[in-house]
Scaffold this motif. Structure first.
Motif, short mmCIF file in Angstrom:
data_model
loop_
_atom_site.label_atom_id
_atom_site.label_comp_id
_atom_site.label_asym_id
_atom_site.label_seq_id
_atom_site.Cartn_x
_atom_site.Cartn_y
_atom_site.Cartn_z
N ARG A 66 -6.45 11.76 -4.39
CA ARG A 66 -7.04 10.49 -3.86
C ARG A 66 -6.94 9.71 -4.66
O ARG A 66 -7.17 8.66 -2.41
N CYS A 99 0.66 -1.70 0.35
CA CYS A 99 -0.38 0.20 -0.09
C CYS A 99 0.75 1.26 -0.20
O CYS A 99 0.65 2.08 -0.87
N ALA A 159 0.77 11.36 8.07
CA ALA A 159 -0.80 11.33 7.97
C ALA A 159 -0.82 12.64 8.48
O ALA A 159 -1.70 13.31 7.92
N TRP A 177 -4.05 8.75 -1.13
CA TRP A 177 -4.58 9.17 0.24
C TRP A 177 -5.64 7.80 0.81
O TRP A 177 -5.63 7.48 1.81
N PHE A 178 -6.04 6.96 -0.79
CA PHE A 178 -6.19 6.16 -0.01
C PHE A 178 -5.66 5.38 -0.14
O PHE A 178 -6.03 4.03 1.17
N SER A 203 4.56 7.62 10.77
CA SER A 203 3.44 7.10 10.21
C SER A 203 2.63 7.86 10.16
O SER A 203 1.26 8.39 9.99
N VAL A 224 -2.27 15.98 6.84
CA VAL A 224 -3.97 17.15 6.55
C VAL A 224 -3.82 18.14 6.31
O VAL A 224 -4.52 18.73 5.66
N LEU A 282 -1.91 2.33 7.16
CA LEU A 282 -2.21 2.80 8.25
C LEU A 282 -3.12 2.04 9.61
O LEU A 282 -3.29 1.64 10.33
N ILE A 283 -4.43 1.52 8.26
CA ILE A 283 -5.33 0.68 9.44
C ILE A 283 -4.68 -0.57 9.33
O ILE A 283 -4.52 -1.26 10.48
N GLN A 312 -2.54 5.23 1.43
CA GLN A 312 -1.71 5.57 2.52
C GLN A 312 -2.61 5.64 4.04
O GLN A 312 -2.23 5.09 5.34
N THR A 313 -4.36 5.52 3.72
CA THR A 313 -5.10 5.39 4.98
C THR A 313 -5.07 3.80 4.77
O THR A 313 -4.85 3.37 6.19
N LEU A 314 -5.70 3.38 4.03
CA LEU A 314 -5.40 1.53 4.38
C LEU A 314 -4.26 1.37 4.92
O LEU A 314 -4.16 0.43 5.64
#
Length: 241
Positions: free
Chosen positions: A102, A77, A153, A105-106, A149, A157, A112-113, A108-110
């Motif tokens: 976009r 990811c 993030a 962002w998707f 990380s 933002v 982190l999760i 990098q967010t994934l």
């Protein structure tokens, strides 16, 4: 007295034949980085065999999910989230800059999760086995990578919503900070992955020349990412007095 001295763009001064070769070498490097990230994720998934583990001699192993989650987060990811912006080649090269942001962002967010999920698995596994936390260099580097990380993030933002957050720092400087912090995070992640390959779990399954080959795999995408970020954020002008 101050004067502007321009940096030469990468590849300037090369003949058409040399520049063509140079451009294709860079493109091949980015393709190889994509392939390496995916391959490393697959290799770790096969080795960890989530849900079963001979290493713990139990039917269901919480630990076996940890390497898979971390490989998905950082090898796949995060790598793809950065290479999306590659000027040479990207899996999403046909998309506009807006869509690339976009998708970045998707990814990098994934990342982190999934990384947080992997952290949860290793914490639960160590609690069940009553093992000591942060006992190895891999675990210490890992917690630093996760913390960096999260900070990265937050920096992202700030880049997207500077007015909403009432920030006085100019957007170009925020982007420079964002790119620099991203490079630090990726290099930390690379060191953490390589440190994991020094663990007893990994060395029990992979030995000999194959171990060295896989051990060096994370270095290549790290070099490509480092080159992309430094070229993307390198100032075009240098101020001298």
């Amino acid at each position: 007295m101050r004067s502007d001295v321009e940096y030469s763009p990468v590849g300037e001064g090369l003949g058409m034949r040399d520049f063509w070769l140079y451009a294709w070498m860079r493109r091949a490097a980015v393709i190889a980085a994509h392939v390496t990230g995916v391959s490393l994720t697959i290799i770790i998934a096969v080795l960890s065999r989530p849900g079963t583990s001979e290493w713990t001699s139990t039917r269901f192993s919480l630990f076996s999910w940890h390497p898979l989650c971390m490989a998905l987060a950082y090898c796949l990811c995060m790598t793809e989230g950065i290479l999306i912006f590659s000027p040479e080649l990207s899996l999403f090269c046909f998309k506009s800059r807006k869509w690339k942001v976009r998708l970045h962002w998707f990814c990098q967010t994934l990342a982190l999760i999934v990384a947080a999920t992997g952290l949860g698995f290793i914490v639960a596994s160590k609690n069940l086995s009553e093992s000591r936390h942060l006992a190895t260099w891999h675990s210490r580097l890992g917690i630093c990578t996760l913390a960096a990380s999260a900070l990265q993030a937050a920096c992202g933002v700030c880049v997207i919503y500077p007015k909403l957050l009432c920030l006085s720092t100019p957007p170009p400087r925020l982007k420079l900070y964002h790119g620099t912090c991203g490079l630090v995070v990726y290099l930390l992640a690379t060191l953490t992955i390589m440190a994991a390959m020094l663990s007893d779990w990994y060395q029990a399954m992979v030995k000999g020349p194959v171990w060295w080959a896989i051990f060096l795999l994370p270095v290549f995408p790290a070099l490509v990412v480092m080159n992309q970020i430094t070229n993307g954020y390198l100032p075009r002008k240098k101020i001298s007095s």
